[in-house]
Each structure stands twice: as C-alpha cells, then as structure tokens.
Design a protein around this motif. Structure first.
Motif, PDB file in Angstrom:
ATOM      1  N   LYS A  46       0.964  -1.104   0.002  1.00  0.00           N
ATOM      2  CA  LYS A  46       0.110  -0.033   0.104  1.00  0.00           C
ATOM      3  C   LYS A  46       0.846   1.334  -0.044  1.00  0.00           C
ATOM      4  CE  LYS A  46      -3.928  -2.383   2.252  1.00  0.00           C
ATOM      5  NZ  LYS A  46      -4.745  -2.349   3.497  1.00  0.00           N
ATOM      6  N   VAL A  47       1.844   1.454   0.616  1.00  0.00           N
ATOM      7  CA  VAL A  47       2.860   2.169   0.714  1.00  0.00           C
ATOM      8  C   VAL A  47       3.652   2.518  -0.664  1.00  0.00           C
ATOM      9  CG1 VAL A  47       5.420   3.087   1.500  1.00  0.00           C
ATOM     10  CG2 VAL A  47       3.550   2.192   3.244  1.00  0.00           C
ATOM     11  N   ARG A  48       3.892   1.404  -1.268  1.00  0.00           N
ATOM     12  CA  ARG A  48       4.445   1.676  -2.605  1.00  0.00           C
ATOM     13  C   ARG A  48       3.289   2.116  -3.694  1.00  0.00           C
ATOM     14  NH1 ARG A  48       4.126  -3.842  -4.865  1.00  0.00           N
ATOM     15  NH2 ARG A  48       2.374  -2.951  -5.710  1.00  0.00           N
ATOM     16  N   ARG A  49       2.176   1.590  -3.436  1.00  0.00           N
ATOM     17  CA  ARG A  49       1.194   2.399  -4.445  1.00  0.00           C
ATOM     18  C   ARG A  49       0.924   3.806  -4.094  1.00  0.00           C
ATOM     19  NH1 ARG A  49      -1.448  -0.899  -7.778  1.00  0.00           N
ATOM     20  NH2 ARG A  49      -1.185  -3.117  -7.744  1.00  0.00           N
ATOM     21  N   GLY A  50       1.298   4.385  -3.154  1.00  0.00           N
ATOM     22  CA  GLY A  50       1.005   5.634  -2.676  1.00  0.00           C
ATOM     23  C   GLY A  50      -0.224   5.817  -2.128  1.00  0.00           C
ATOM     24  N   TRP A  51      -0.925   4.862  -1.542  1.00  0.00           N
ATOM     25  CA  TRP A  51      -2.293   4.856  -0.880  1.00  0.00           C
ATOM     26  C   TRP A  51      -1.998   5.614   0.653  1.00  0.00           C
ATOM     27  CZ3 TRP A  51      -4.765  -0.462  -1.888  1.00  0.00           C
ATOM     28  CH2 TRP A  51      -5.096  -0.530  -3.084  1.00  0.00           C
ATOM     29  N   LEU A  52      -0.829   5.698   0.933  1.00  0.00           N
ATOM     30  CA  LEU A  52      -0.559   6.120   2.293  1.00  0.00           C
ATOM     31  C   LEU A  52       0.211   7.503   2.439  1.00  0.00           C
ATOM     32  CD1 LEU A  52       0.010   2.931   4.459  1.00  0.00           C
ATOM     33  CD2 LEU A  52      -2.287   3.669   3.963  1.00  0.00           C
ATOM     34  N   GLY A  53       0.058   8.219   1.211  1.00  0.00           N
ATOM     35  CA  GLY A  53       0.861   9.504   0.865  1.00  0.00           C
ATOM     36  C   GLY A  53       2.025   9.275   0.040  1.00  0.00           C
ATOM     37  N   ARG A  54       2.556  10.296  -0.540  1.00  0.00           N
ATOM     38  CA  ARG A  54       3.518  10.438  -1.465  1.00  0.00           C
ATOM     39  C   ARG A  54       4.806  11.232  -1.067  1.00  0.00           C
ATOM     40  NH1 ARG A  54       1.897   8.658  -7.263  1.00  0.00           N
ATOM     41  NH2 ARG A  54       0.186   7.183  -6.805  1.00  0.00           N
ATOM     42  N   GLU A  55       4.984  11.104  -0.009  1.00  0.00           N
ATOM     43  CA  GLU A  55       6.094  12.133   0.576  1.00  0.00           C
ATOM     44  C   GLU A  55       7.454  11.512   0.793  1.00  0.00           C
ATOM     45  OE1 GLU A  55       3.160  11.420   2.394  1.00  0.00           O
ATOM     46  OE2 GLU A  55       1.862  13.095   1.734  1.00  0.00           O
ATOM     47  N   ARG A  56       7.487  10.166   0.527  1.00  0.00           N
ATOM     48  CA  ARG A  56       8.699   9.735   0.665  1.00  0.00           C
ATOM     49  C   ARG A  56       9.754  10.013  -0.217  1.00  0.00           C
ATOM     50  NH1 ARG A  56       8.281   4.330   4.095  1.00  0.00           N
ATOM     51  NH2 ARG A  56       6.185   4.425   5.086  1.00  0.00           N
ATOM     52  N   GLU A  57      10.943   9.998   0.097  1.00  0.00           N
ATOM     53  CA  GLU A  57      12.185  10.309  -0.890  1.00  0.00           C
ATOM     54  C   GLU A  57      12.590   8.940  -1.615  1.00  0.00           C
ATOM     55  OE1 GLU A  57      16.975  11.643  -0.956  1.00  0.00           O
ATOM     56  OE2 GLU A  57      15.707  11.793   0.997  1.00  0.00           O
ATOM     57  N   LEU A  58      12.468   8.841  -2.963  1.00  0.00           N
ATOM     58  CA  LEU A  58      12.667   7.764  -3.871  1.00  0.00           C
ATOM     59  C   LEU A  58      14.056   7.921  -4.286  1.00  0.00           C
ATOM     60  CD1 LEU A  58       9.506   8.198  -5.853  1.00  0.00           C
ATOM     61  CD2 LEU A  58       9.558   6.696  -3.871  1.00  0.00           C
ATOM     62  N   PRO A  59      14.538   6.430  -4.420  1.00  0.00           N
ATOM     63  CA  PRO A  59      13.964   5.273  -4.307  1.00  0.00           C
ATOM     64  C   PRO A  59      13.945   5.093  -2.761  1.00  0.00           C
ATOM     65  CG  PRO A  59      16.109   5.032  -4.562  1.00  0.00           C
ATOM     66  CD  PRO A  59      16.156   6.537  -5.105  1.00  0.00           C
ATOM     67  N   ALA A  60      12.931   4.202  -2.303  1.00  0.00           N
ATOM     68  CA  ALA A  60      12.368   3.949  -0.808  1.00  0.00           C
ATOM     69  C   ALA A  60      12.524   2.487  -0.754  1.00  0.00           C
ATOM     70  CB  ALA A  60      11.026   4.630  -0.558  1.00  0.00           C
ATOM     71  N   VAL A  61      13.048   2.006   0.325  1.00  0.00           N
ATOM     72  CA  VAL A  61      13.138   0.491   0.764  1.00  0.00           C
ATOM     73  C   VAL A  61      11.846   0.236   1.462  1.00  0.00           C
ATOM     74  CG1 VAL A  61      14.408  -1.028   1.983  1.00  0.00           C
ATOM     75  CG2 VAL A  61      15.622   0.849   0.885  1.00  0.00           C
ATOM     76  N   MET A  62      11.398  -0.884   1.119  1.00  0.00           N
ATOM     77  CA  MET A  62      10.297  -1.254   1.378  1.00  0.00           C
ATOM     78  C   MET A  62      10.238  -2.268   2.743  1.00  0.00           C
ATOM     79  SD  MET A  62       8.252  -2.507  -2.150  1.00  0.00           S
ATOM     80  CE  MET A  62       6.720  -2.937  -1.375  1.00  0.00           C
ATOM     81  N   GLY A  63       9.157  -2.509   3.402  1.00  0.00           N
ATOM     82  CA  GLY A  63       9.252  -3.507   4.592  1.00  0.00           C
ATOM     83  C   GLY A  63       9.111  -2.397   5.989  1.00  0.00           C
ATOM     84  N   SER A  64       8.518  -3.008   6.888  1.00  0.00           N
ATOM     85  CA  SER A  64       8.068  -2.216   8.030  1.00  0.00           C
ATOM     86  C   SER A  64       8.309  -2.785   9.493  1.00  0.00           C
ATOM     87  CB  SER A  64       6.491  -1.749   8.098  1.00  0.00           C
ATOM     88  OG  SER A  64       5.718  -3.067   7.744  1.00  0.00           O
ATOM     89  N   GLU A  65       8.848  -4.112   9.343  1.00  0.00           N
ATOM     90  CA  GLU A  65       9.364  -4.693  10.615  1.00  0.00           C
ATOM     91  C   GLU A  65      10.325  -5.839  10.511  1.00  0.00           C
ATOM     92  OE1 GLU A  65       5.806  -7.002  12.071  1.00  0.00           O
ATOM     93  OE2 GLU A  65       5.362  -8.223  10.195  1.00  0.00           O
ATOM     94  N   ALA A  66      11.213  -5.974  11.413  1.00  0.00           N
ATOM     95  CA  ALA A  66      12.406  -6.627  11.319  1.00  0.00           C
ATOM     96  C   ALA A  66      12.835  -6.931  12.518  1.00  0.00           C
ATOM     97  CB  ALA A  66      13.695  -5.811  10.407  1.00  0.00           C
ATOM     98  N   SER A  67      13.787  -8.149  12.586  1.00  0.00           N
ATOM     99  CA  SER A  67      14.650  -8.518  13.792  1.00  0.00           C
ATOM    100  C   SER A  67      15.930  -8.569  13.212  1.00  0.00           C
ATOM    101  CB  SER A  67      14.072 -10.003  14.181  1.00  0.00           C
ATOM    102  OG  SER A  67      14.104 -10.881  13.210  1.00  0.00           O
ATOM    103  N   GLY A  68      16.800  -8.726  14.303  1.00  0.00           N
ATOM    104  CA  GLY A  68      18.196  -8.621  13.893  1.00  0.00           C
ATOM    105  C   GLY A  68      19.063  -8.572  15.087  1.00  0.00           C
ATOM    106  N   VAL A  69      20.381  -8.101  14.761  1.00  0.00           N
ATOM    107  CA  VAL A  69      21.517  -8.048  15.763  1.00  0.00           C
ATOM    108  C   VAL A  69      21.713  -6.252  15.786  1.00  0.00           C
ATOM    109  CG1 VAL A  69      23.658  -8.730  16.615  1.00  0.00           C
ATOM    110  CG2 VAL A  69      22.283 -10.333  15.631  1.00  0.00           C
ATOM    111  N   VAL A  70      21.902  -5.828  16.973  1.00  0.00           N
ATOM    112  CA  VAL A  70      22.425  -4.397  17.151  1.00  0.00           C
ATOM    113  C   VAL A  70      23.918  -4.427  16.908  1.00  0.00           C
ATOM    114  CG1 VAL A  70      22.510  -2.529  18.770  1.00  0.00           C
ATOM    115  CG2 VAL A  70      20.552  -3.820  18.893  1.00  0.00           C
ATOM    116  N   GLU A  71      24.020  -3.431  15.968  1.00  0.00           N
ATOM    117  CA  GLU A  71      25.508  -3.190  15.535  1.00  0.00           C
ATOM    118  C   GLU A  71      25.832  -1.570  16.141  1.00  0.00           C
ATOM    119  OE1 GLU A  71      26.049  -5.468  11.379  1.00  0.00           O
ATOM    120  OE2 GLU A  71      25.185  -3.699  11.060  1.00  0.00           O
ATOM    121  N   ARG A  72      25.013  -0.793  16.128  1.00  0.00           N
ATOM    122  CA  ARG A  72      25.136   0.566  16.405  1.00  0.00           C
ATOM    123  C   ARG A  72      24.050   1.194  17.121  1.00  0.00           C
ATOM    124  NH1 ARG A  72      27.640  -0.313  11.870  1.00  0.00           N
ATOM    125  NH2 ARG A  72      25.756   0.614  10.724  1.00  0.00           N
ATOM    126  N   ILE A  73      24.117   2.102  18.098  1.00  0.00           N
ATOM    127  CA  ILE A  73      23.121   2.842  18.695  1.00  0.00           C
ATOM    128  C   ILE A  73      23.321   4.287  18.779  1.00  0.00           C
ATOM    129  CG2 ILE A  73      22.317   2.874  21.177  1.00  0.00           C
ATOM    130  CD1 ILE A  73      23.462   0.183  21.810  1.00  0.00           C
TER     131      ILE A  73
END
Length: 302
Positions: A46-73
C-alpha cells in the motif's frame, strides 16, 4: 553497501527493484541492525502504491518490521546494547541486509523466540494487541473479527483467547479448520453475514475488529450493541460512519516484550506460512498483495 529491495516510483509491482544503499548510521532514538528476518505485510504494498501518501524520498526501501542484531546505537537510546538480538518497527525499510529500527518501538528478543517469529510481531501482532485494548473487550465477552485468517486477525484471535475472550471471525470456508485452530469460530463473509453472526452470538457481539472495511463492516455492525467498540485498521471513513473509529497505535517496548513472551510461552503462534530468501521478496509481496495469504510471510536474511 548493503542490498535492499524497494520502489523507484509509486505504482504496482513494476516499480519494485533491488537497490544498493550505503550502510546506515543510526540517528537519535534509532538502532542500526544487521537484519536476520523481516515480516511482509499489506501495508508494504500500500505504501508502494502511494495509498498512504507520496512524501517519501525515492527510491524507498520497503518493509516495516524486522529482527536482527544491534550493530550501532543512536544518541539518547537506553535499554539496548551492542550485540543484542532485537526486533521492532523499521525506520528505514526492513527488506534489506542492514537497516534502522525505532528504539521506542523495539524490544530485546527472548532467546526462546526465533528471529523469524520475532519479525512478525512489531506490525501485525502489535496492531492486534492495540486493537483489542482500544476496543475494550474483556474476559467472558465476544469479539468479532472481520478477516480473521490474515496476519493481524490470526494474532488478534490468539491474544484475545489468552485473555478469556470468545472469538468469532469471518473467513472463506476453505479457512475453517485454520480459524478453528486459532481457538475461534469461523463464519462465511458476504450476504447474510449478520444472520450467521447472530446464530453464533444470539445476543450480539461485544466488540468488532474490522480488517476488511466497506459493506462487510456495515453488514456486521448491526450485531454490535455499542458502536464505540468498533475499531477498524483499514477503513476510517466507514468506521466513523458506523459510530466506531480508526485504530490508535500505542505500541511500546513493554508491549512488544509481552507479545514475545506469549510466543515463548506457546500462547501466540505467528503462523508463519511462508519463508522466502531476500532474493525472492517479490514473490512474497505478490502473495500478500493478492489478498490470499494466510497467516504471516517472512523474509529470511542471511
């Protein structure tokens, strides 16, 4: 450089492509992580289609949730250490080898919870938890979930069940066994849905979580005595017309930690129905965009 997947313009799948972007440094309130897994959600396309606004700087990376290992704080962040295994809401897209998380919407992952499981919690499960809290339904009451077989609906059913709430939900008949495995009663959506709801709940329902919107929400709302207990995640206009409201998000690190605790205790199963390497992210997105994905789809990033 780190490999990522995003979009170069607003539109359909044809605007998606792999990107190379510099390794990101965390700003104030952010965590930089090496991504291990990312959840795939309807909000992503929905973000990609612009349904939630078109203010993002392009190109924009997709995805909204992640898990991983902290490298910097980043500056001002407390409660996290380098090397922590964490999960949370992405501040710079989740479909990537490396990204940033919003520290105020992230938590340390319990050892008993896999990276794949943790990556399903910050959006779908947290949305479900926020909605149940917002609706105000409690033990012994009945919650109706429209669109129960998806990621948010599946999590909401299990969270509600863990709190002693009876759950019924709309889904296709092919999903009956799946819905029952969530501890809920399934009923078919579409014409006559109000009569089918009343057959299961003769006195009506105490709360309604709308994950579908439109006419299905209007038809089901007649079985809800107190319309203020209607919350929608998809259709604010219809929800307001019916006397309900759009979901208010209130997720905190403590909320996420509690959800991970439910997973660790076996009370919340993310129901991961598909795992894809980052190279096959387009396939996962296509399935979610089709509207036929059951449970949760996850990207596994090496």
């Amino acid at each position: 450089m780190a490999k990522a997947f995003g979009f170069v313009d607003y539109g359909g799948p044809e605007v998606q492509e792999f990107l190379d972007r510099p390794v990101l440094e965390p700003g104030p309130g952010q965590l930089a992580i090496a991504v291990r897994a990312a959840g795939v959600n309807p909000v992503d396309w929905k973000v990609r289609r612009g349904w939630l606004g078109r203010e993002r700087e392009l190109p924009a990376v997709m995805g909204s949730e992640a898990s991983g290992v902290v490298e910097r704080i980043g500056a001002g962040v407390t409660g996290f250490s380098l090397g922590d295994e964490v999960f949370g809401v992405a501040a710079a897209g989740a479909f990537a080898e490396q990204t940033l998380l919003v520290a105020a919407r992230s938590a340390v992952k319990p050892a008993q919870v896999g990276f794949d499981q943790a990556a399903t919690l910050p959006v779908a499960a947290a949305t479900a938890d926020d909605a149940i809290r917002d609706i105000g339904v409690g033990a012994g009451q009945t919650l109706l979930i429209l669109g129960i077989a998806g990621g948010v609906g599946s999590a909401a059913a299990q969270i509600a069940r863990s709190r002693g709430i009876r759950v019924i939900g709309t889904a296709g008949d092919a999903n009956r066994a799946y819905v029952e495995s969530l501890g809920a009663a399934q009923l078919h959506y579409g014409e006559g849905v109000a009569d089918r709801i009343r057959a299961l709940a003769p006195d009506g329902v105490d709360g309604l979580l709308d994950l579908v919107g439109g006419e299905d929400a209007r038809a089901a709302a007649v079985t809800l005595a107190d319309r203020s207990r209607l919350v929608s995640t998809v259709d604010p206009t219809t929800a307001q017309d019916l006397g309900g409201r759009y979901l208010t998000h209130s997720t905190t690190p403590a909320t996420l930690a509690a959800l991970a605790g439910l997973v660790a205790a076996g009370e919340l199963d993310p129901h991961i129905t598909g795992r894809y390497p980052l190279a096959h992210v387009a396939e996962a997105l296509a399935l979610v965009e089709s509207g036929h994905a059951r449970g949760k789809l996850v990207l596994e990033v090496s």
